[in-house]
Design an enzyme around this catalytic site. Structure first.
Site, PDB file in Angstrom:
ATOM      1  N   THR A 213       0.848  -1.196   0.000  1.00 15.99           N
ATOM      2  CA  THR A 213       0.000   0.000   0.000  1.00 15.99           C
ATOM      3  C   THR A 213       0.883   1.246   0.000  1.00 15.99           C
ATOM      4  OG1 THR A 213      -1.891   1.067   1.076  1.00 15.99           O
ATOM      5  CG2 THR A 213      -0.317  -0.002   2.539  1.00 15.99           C
ATOM      6  N   ASN A 214       0.319   2.394   0.313  1.00 15.42           N
ATOM      7  CA  ASN A 214       1.090   3.649   0.269  1.00 15.42           C
ATOM      8  C   ASN A 214       0.627   4.568   1.387  1.00 15.42           C
ATOM      9  OD1 ASN A 214      -1.173   5.393  -0.813  1.00 15.42           O
ATOM     10  ND2 ASN A 214      -1.078   3.798  -2.370  1.00 15.42           N
ATOM     11  N   ARG A 215       1.191   5.757   1.436  1.00 20.22           N
ATOM     12  CA  ARG A 215       0.955   6.636   2.592  1.00 20.22           C
ATOM     13  C   ARG A 215      -0.293   7.504   2.493  1.00 20.22           C
ATOM     14  NH1 ARG A 215       5.473   6.462   5.739  1.00 20.22           N
ATOM     15  NH2 ARG A 215       7.461   6.120   4.701  1.00 20.22           N
ATOM     16  N   SER A 216      -1.135   7.291   1.505  1.00 16.71           N
ATOM     17  CA  SER A 216      -2.328   8.136   1.391  1.00 16.71           C
ATOM     18  C   SER A 216      -3.248   7.928   2.599  1.00 16.71           C
ATOM     19  CB  SER A 216      -3.093   7.793   0.110  1.00 16.71           C
ATOM     20  OG  SER A 216      -4.341   8.425   0.121  1.00 16.71           O
TER      21      SER A 216
END
Ligand code: CTP
Length: 402
Positions: A213-216
Site C-alpha cells: 500500500t502507500n501513505r495516502s
C-alpha cells in the site's frame, strides 16, 4: 481567498425534547456554535427535566426558548421571528411523543410550535427505547415526517439507557452534523449534479496477511466528498481502506484494491457528471498473491513479482469532467502537465510530496491546479478549502459544457 464553512453564520434552531440523550444536544449546540453557527435552542418542558436552559445559554450565548406562554420574556414573541430566520430546524433528541406531535401538527411546546411555524428544512433525530421505536404508531409517525420532507436521522443501534441493546440510541452528534451540513447545502450550486470521488491508498494483497500500500490517508478525497455534499451534489465516494469515519449523506463504496476500485468507479461513473480521482492507486500489484501466509525461509532476501494495474482514469468516459491528482517529488508542473495530456484530463491537482505539513496525511494541502488553460498556484490551506477550489473549477467546466 474566502473561507468556506458549512455552518458559518448559519441560523440553526435546535429543538430538544425529553430524553436522557438530551445531554448530547449540548454537544450539538457547542459544536455548531464553535463552527460559526448562531444556535437558538428551544426546550420542551420535559427536556428541562434533563438539561437546563442555562447550560445551553452558556454554550450558545443566546436566549433559550422554554415556553410558549411566557409574557415576561422577550423571547415569548420571538418564535415567529425565529421561524422566519432559521435556516434549519434540528430536533435532537426527538422522543416518541415529540415525533407524534410533529407528525400530527400539535403545537403546545416551543419545539413543535416552531416546527409548524417555520418553512426551514427539518432534521429529526429520534431517541427512545427500541420497542417504542419499533411500534407501528412510532414508525408511521416517522414515515409521515419523511414523506413530508423531513430528514429522519437514526436512531442508531447500541446500548440503550435501559441497559438493553437495540435500535433507539440518538445518532452520534458528528453524524447528525454531517447530515445537517448536507441539508443546509441541498439547494447549493452543485444541486442536481452527481459526482464520483475516489480516496485513500489501495492495498494489494501479497498473501492473506500482507498488503502493498502507500501513505495516502484519504483525507483529501474525503474532503472533496464532504464539500460536494455540502454544495448539494449527490456524492459517491469510492474508498480504499482508511482510518476516517464514514461521511453522513455520502454513498460509500468500499474498494480495497486497484481492480475493485476500477469496477466501482466505472459503475459509479455511468450516471455521473464528474469524477475526481484523489485515490493513490497502486501502479503495480503482486502478480500471484499467495493463498497461504508466506513463511520466512533461510535466504536473506525475497523477491516479489509485480504486474501493472490498469489505469482507472484512462478507462473512464470522456463525457464526464475528469480530474486527476499528481503527487510528485520533483518537476511538479511538468509532470502534472504530462498527466493532463496523457490521460486527456480536464484538470490535474498537483502537490509536492516533499513539502512538510502538506499532502499525504496532513490536514492541509498546497496544490498547483494544472488545466488546459494554464496553471493556478493555490495558497496552502485546509483540505476542505482546497476541495472547494477544485469543485469551483469542476463546476465552471460543467457549466461551460452546458
Ligand atoms: N490513477 C488511476 N489508475 C491507476 C493509477 C492512478 O486512475 N491505476 C489515477 C490516480 O488516482 C491519480 C492519477 O491517476 O488521480 C495519478 O496518475 P499516475 O500517472 O498514476 O501517477 P503516479 O502513479 O504518481 O505516476 P508516475 O509513476 O508516472 O509518477
Amino acid at each position: 481567498m474566502s473561507t468556506h464553512q458549512p455552518f458559518g453564520a448559519k441560523r440553526i434552531a435546535l429543538g430538544v425534547s425529553g430524553s436522557i440523550a438530551a445531554y448530547k444536544a449540548l454537544e450539538l449546540a457547542s459544536t455548531l456554535t464553535k463552527a460559526g453557527a448562531l444556535v437558538d435552542v428551544l426546550l420542551s418542558p420535559s427536556a428541562q427535566r434533563f438539561v437546563t436552559p442555562l447550560a445551553f445559554r452558556s454554550l450558545t450565548h443566546r436566549p433559550v426558548l422554554t415556553g410558549v406562554f411566557d409574557p415576561d420574556t422577550p423571547e415569548a414573541i420571538e418564535h415567529v421571528a425565529l421561524a422566519q430566520a432559521a435556516e434549519a430546524l434540528v430536533v435532537a433528541p426527538a422522543t416518541a411523543h415529540m415525533l407524534a406531535k410533529l407528525a400530527h401538527g400539535l403545537a403546545d411546546d416551543p419545539v413543535s410550535l416552531l416546527a409548524l411555524a417555520t418553512a426551514a428544512p427539518v432534521l429529526v433525530a429520534p431517541a427512545m427505547d427500541a420497542h417504542m421505536w419499533e411500534h407501528p404508531a412510532v414508525q408511521a409517525n416517522a414515515r409521515t415526517l419523511t414523506e413530508r420532507g423531513a430528514l429522519v436521522v437514526g436512531p442508531a443501534e447500541g446500548r440503550l439507557a435501559s441497559g438493553l441493546t437495540g435500535r433507539g440510541r440518538l445518532e452520534e452528534p458528528a453524524v447528525i452534523l454531517g447530515h445537517l451540513a448536507g441539508l443546509l447545502g441541498r439547494n447549493g450550486d452543485m444541486a442536481g449534479l452527481t459526482v464520483v470521488v475516489s480516496a485513500g491508498g489501495t492495498a494489494e494483497p501479497v498473501d492473506p496477511v500482507r498488503v502493498l500500500t502507500n501513505r495516502s490517508s484519504g483525507k483529501m478525497g474525503y474532503a472533496l466528498a464532504e464539500v460536494a455534499r455540502d454544495r448539494g451534489a449527490r456524492v459517491v465516494l469510492v474508498s480504499a481502506p482508511t482510518a476516517l469515519p464514514a461521511l453522513a449523506g455520502v454513498e460509500l463504496v468500499p474498494a480495497a484494491t486497484a481492480a475493485a476500485m476500477r469496477d466501482a468507479v466505472l459503475a459509479a461513473c455511468k450516471d455521473a457528471d464528474a469524477l475526481v480521482m484523489a485515490a493513490a492507486v497502486a501502479d503495480y500489484r503482486p502478480t500471484d498473491p499467495a493463498g497461504q501466509k508466506v513463511k520466512k525461509e533461510r535466504s536473506s532476501s525475497l523477491s516479489l513479482a509485480l504486474e501493472r494495474t490498469e489505469d482507472i482514469l484512462a478507462a473512464t468516459p470522456r463525457s464526464l469532467v475528469r480530474v486527476g491528482f499528481a503527487a510528485e517529488s520533483e518537476d511538479l508542473a511538468a509532470h502534472a502537465r504530462s498527466k493532463l495530456v496523457s490521460k486527456a484530463l480536464d484538470l490535474v491537482v498537483a502537490n509536492d510530496i516533499t513539502e512538510a505539513g502538506s499532502g499525504f496525511g496532513a490536514d492541509e494541502n498546497h496544490v498547483l491546479l494544472v488545466g488546459p488553460q494554464g496553471d493556478e498556484q493555490l495558497d496552502r490551506m485546509p483540505k476542505y478549502q482546497v476541495a472547494w477550489a477544485i469543485w469551483d473549477r469542476v463546476a465552471a467546466l460543467l457549466a461551460k459544457r452546458g
